[in-house]
Design a protein around this motif. Structure first.
Motif, mmCIF file in Angstrom:
data_model
loop_
_atom_site.group_PDB
_atom_site.id
_atom_site.type_symbol
_atom_site.label_atom_id
_atom_site.label_comp_id
_atom_site.label_asym_id
_atom_site.label_seq_id
_atom_site.Cartn_x
_atom_site.Cartn_y
_atom_site.Cartn_z
ATOM 1 N N VAL A 123 -4.850 -0.607 3.883
ATOM 2 C CA VAL A 123 -3.598 0.085 4.169
ATOM 3 C C VAL A 123 -2.926 -0.399 5.445
ATOM 4 C CG1 VAL A 123 -4.215 2.201 2.924
ATOM 5 C CG2 VAL A 123 -4.838 1.956 5.346
ATOM 6 N N VAL A 152 -5.898 9.602 -2.536
ATOM 7 C CA VAL A 152 -5.144 8.416 -2.950
ATOM 8 C C VAL A 152 -5.108 7.372 -1.837
ATOM 9 C CG1 VAL A 152 -2.878 7.569 -3.674
ATOM 10 C CG2 VAL A 152 -3.754 9.720 -4.586
ATOM 11 N N TRP A 153 -4.875 7.813 -0.604
ATOM 12 C CA TRP A 153 -4.858 6.862 0.509
ATOM 13 C C TRP A 153 -6.205 6.162 0.648
ATOM 14 C CZ3 TRP A 153 -0.474 5.226 1.925
ATOM 15 C CH2 TRP A 153 0.620 6.051 2.193
ATOM 16 N N ILE A 174 -6.568 3.580 -2.091
ATOM 17 C CA ILE A 174 -5.747 2.396 -1.799
ATOM 18 C C ILE A 174 -6.393 1.570 -0.690
ATOM 19 C CG2 ILE A 174 -3.517 1.639 -0.887
ATOM 20 C CD1 ILE A 174 -2.268 4.085 -2.266
ATOM 21 N N LYS A 175 -6.935 2.249 0.319
ATOM 22 C CA LYS A 175 -7.606 1.538 1.414
ATOM 23 C C LYS A 175 -8.776 0.716 0.891
ATOM 24 C CE LYS A 175 -9.845 2.280 5.895
ATOM 25 N NZ LYS A 175 -10.270 3.290 6.920
ATOM 26 N N ALA A 216 0.842 -1.196 0.000
ATOM 27 C CA ALA A 216 0.000 0.000 0.000
ATOM 28 C C ALA A 216 0.879 1.248 0.000
ATOM 29 C CB ALA A 216 -0.915 0.000 1.220
ATOM 30 N N ALA A 248 2.422 1.648 -3.432
ATOM 31 C CA ALA A 248 1.430 2.136 -4.403
ATOM 32 C C ALA A 248 1.255 3.645 -4.266
ATOM 33 C CB ALA A 248 0.091 1.423 -4.182
ATOM 34 N N PHE A 249 1.233 4.119 -3.038
ATOM 35 C CA PHE A 249 1.136 5.558 -2.832
ATOM 36 C C PHE A 249 2.375 6.275 -3.360
ATOM 37 C CE2 PHE A 249 1.969 9.405 -0.367
ATOM 38 C CZ PHE A 249 0.800 10.113 -0.612
#
Length: 441
Positions: free
Chosen positions: A387, A377-378, A381-382, A136, A139-140
């Motif tokens: 995450v 973005v976070w 992704i979550k 995660a 990816a960020f």
């Protein structure tokens, strides 16, 4: 005359590249600092993050980031994407003379810029340590280094609207450090604190790092690398004025770091009644961040005072964030974010060509853009992959869960204590809680 122009070009290019190497060495400093301030059971994972984020930053900035940040040089983003770095300067252009003649290599410029991107991403690593999923985070890193950082970088160093407004940030107190801290804050808010960090009764529990000698070495490496960070931002060395400027920048950079150490250590002694090493380390970094926005114009004493204020601010910020239950294992948000704002505001104190208005607008714009974009973005992704590691994986340590190895296998206490990576201990504030609070695994 042509030979002199070529010699000057070669010297400035070489200087630029060496400064870039020093900034690249800061990646090692961040790795050692963060590895020292986390628990032993999370060391291998944080080292993996640091080397992987550097590689991702270099690749993403090559593919898209550099084109976005300096799109004005090529008449827009899309034309720039096709050439990545751009054509190298030829001899005729170098020896033509005039204000438009290039005085360093395009590749040297890219190299110097790309290590700055990695620095911004490294700030995020320590703040989300000990409970974030490795993939995660990576990816960020792709989005942060490829898009988020370059956009606000375009506004400033790329000749965008903040630059036209008169915003001044010599080497990146806001552009690099505040941006990294804003992204880190968004991630920390999504993640939540480490298990055991805060009690239901409002108590704060210190979670000391595993290796303070390593953290101290990391701080010295960062201090050394900062001479390239700030010194290289002069962009030129081959004439008397530029050489004198570089010397002044390095003197001021060192003076500010020293001022930050002294005030952080003294304030920690007065506040906690102990000389807290972790506060002294963060004081050095705070002094460095504070002077980065304007290391050329102050006197050496003025730089010392700017760093000293940064050292005091970082101690107060670390304690305040803890009271707000914002868990930052290494104090990155305080060092790079809160003190980064101070660094921007300190510029007009010694530079009459800048204004507090432009500096405030710049700080707000950079923070808002990076924080909001990072939050989006976070959250994405979550939703897609999560995450945070499971509670059991966090307890056992993310080294085994994420990397399948331990950083210190011969000294693993997990085999003795049934999963806990360390003995309960008391200790300094440790960017965690006031002295005397129990250590919690």
């Amino acid at each position: 005359m042509n030979e002199l122009a070529e010699l000057s070009y070669a010297l400035d290019t070489f200087y630029f590249l060496i400064c870039g190497v020093l900034v690249m060495w800061m990646a090692a400093g961040f790795s050692m600092l963060e590895a020292g301030l986390v628990r032993a059971k999370n060391t291998a994972e944080i080292l993996t993050k640091n080397i992987a984020l550097f590689a991702i930053a270099c690749t993403m900035y090559l593919l898209v980031g550099y084109a976005i940040m300096y799109s004005s040089d090529a008449g827009g983003i899309l034309p720039n994407l096709g050439v990545l770095i751009g054509a190298e300067n030829g001899v005729d252009a170098v020896t033509a003379g005039g204000d438009d003649a290039p005085y360093y290599s395009m590749r040297a410029d890219f190299f110097f810029q790309v290590v700055f991107v990695a620095t911004a991403m490294s700030i995020v690593s320590g703040a989300v340590a000990e409970r974030m999923k490795l993939w995660a985070f990576l990816a960020f890193a792709v989005v942060m280094t490829g898009v988020i950082y370059p956009v606000s970088g375009y506004w400033t160093w790329g000749g965008g609207w903040l630059s036209e407004l008169g915003f001044s940030d010599y080497a990146g107190s806001g552009i690099v450090h505040l941006a990294g801290a804003a992204a880190a804050l968004a991630g920390v808010l999504i993640l939540g604190p480490r298990k055991g960090k805060y009690g239901k009764d409002g108590s704060i529990h210190a979670i000391p790092g595993a290796n303070l000698p390593l953290a101290t070495v990391g701080t010295f490496i960062l201090w050394m690398g900062w001479f390239g960070f700030n010194g290289g931002s002069e962009l030129k060395l081959s004439d008397v004025a530029s050489a004198n400027n570089v010397a002044q920048v390095l003197v001021n950079t060192n003076a500010a770091a020293a001022g930050g150490v002294i005030t952080a250590l003294v304030l920690a002694k007065l506040w906690f009644r102990k000389a807290d090493l972790t506060m002294a380390l963060n004081g050095a970094l705070a002094g460095l961040v504070a002077i980065t926005a304007g290391p050329l114009t102050p006197s050496a004493l003025g730089a010392t005072l700017i760093g000293a204020v940064g050292g005091m601010i970082v101690v107060a910020a670390i304690v305040t964030l803890d009271k707000l239950r914002i868990d930052d294992p290494v104090g990155a948000i305080s060092v790079h974010g809160v003190v980064g704002i101070w660094g921007l505001l300190a510029v007009p104190l010694s530079d009459a060509d800048t204004s507090f208005g432009a500096q405030i607008v710049g700080a707000i714009a950079i923070f808002t853009w990076v924080f909001v974009a990072s939050l989006v973005v976070w959250l994405a992704i979550k939703a897609l992959m999560g995450v945070r590691v499971s509670e059991e994986e966090e307890y056992e340590g993310v080294d085994l869960a994420e990397c399948g190895m331990e950083a210190y296998p011969e000294f693993s206490v997990a085999r003795v204590y049934g999963g806990s990576s360390g003995r309960p201990q008391s200790g300094g504030y440790g960017v965690g809680a006031p002295l005397g609070q129990p250590h919690v695994e």
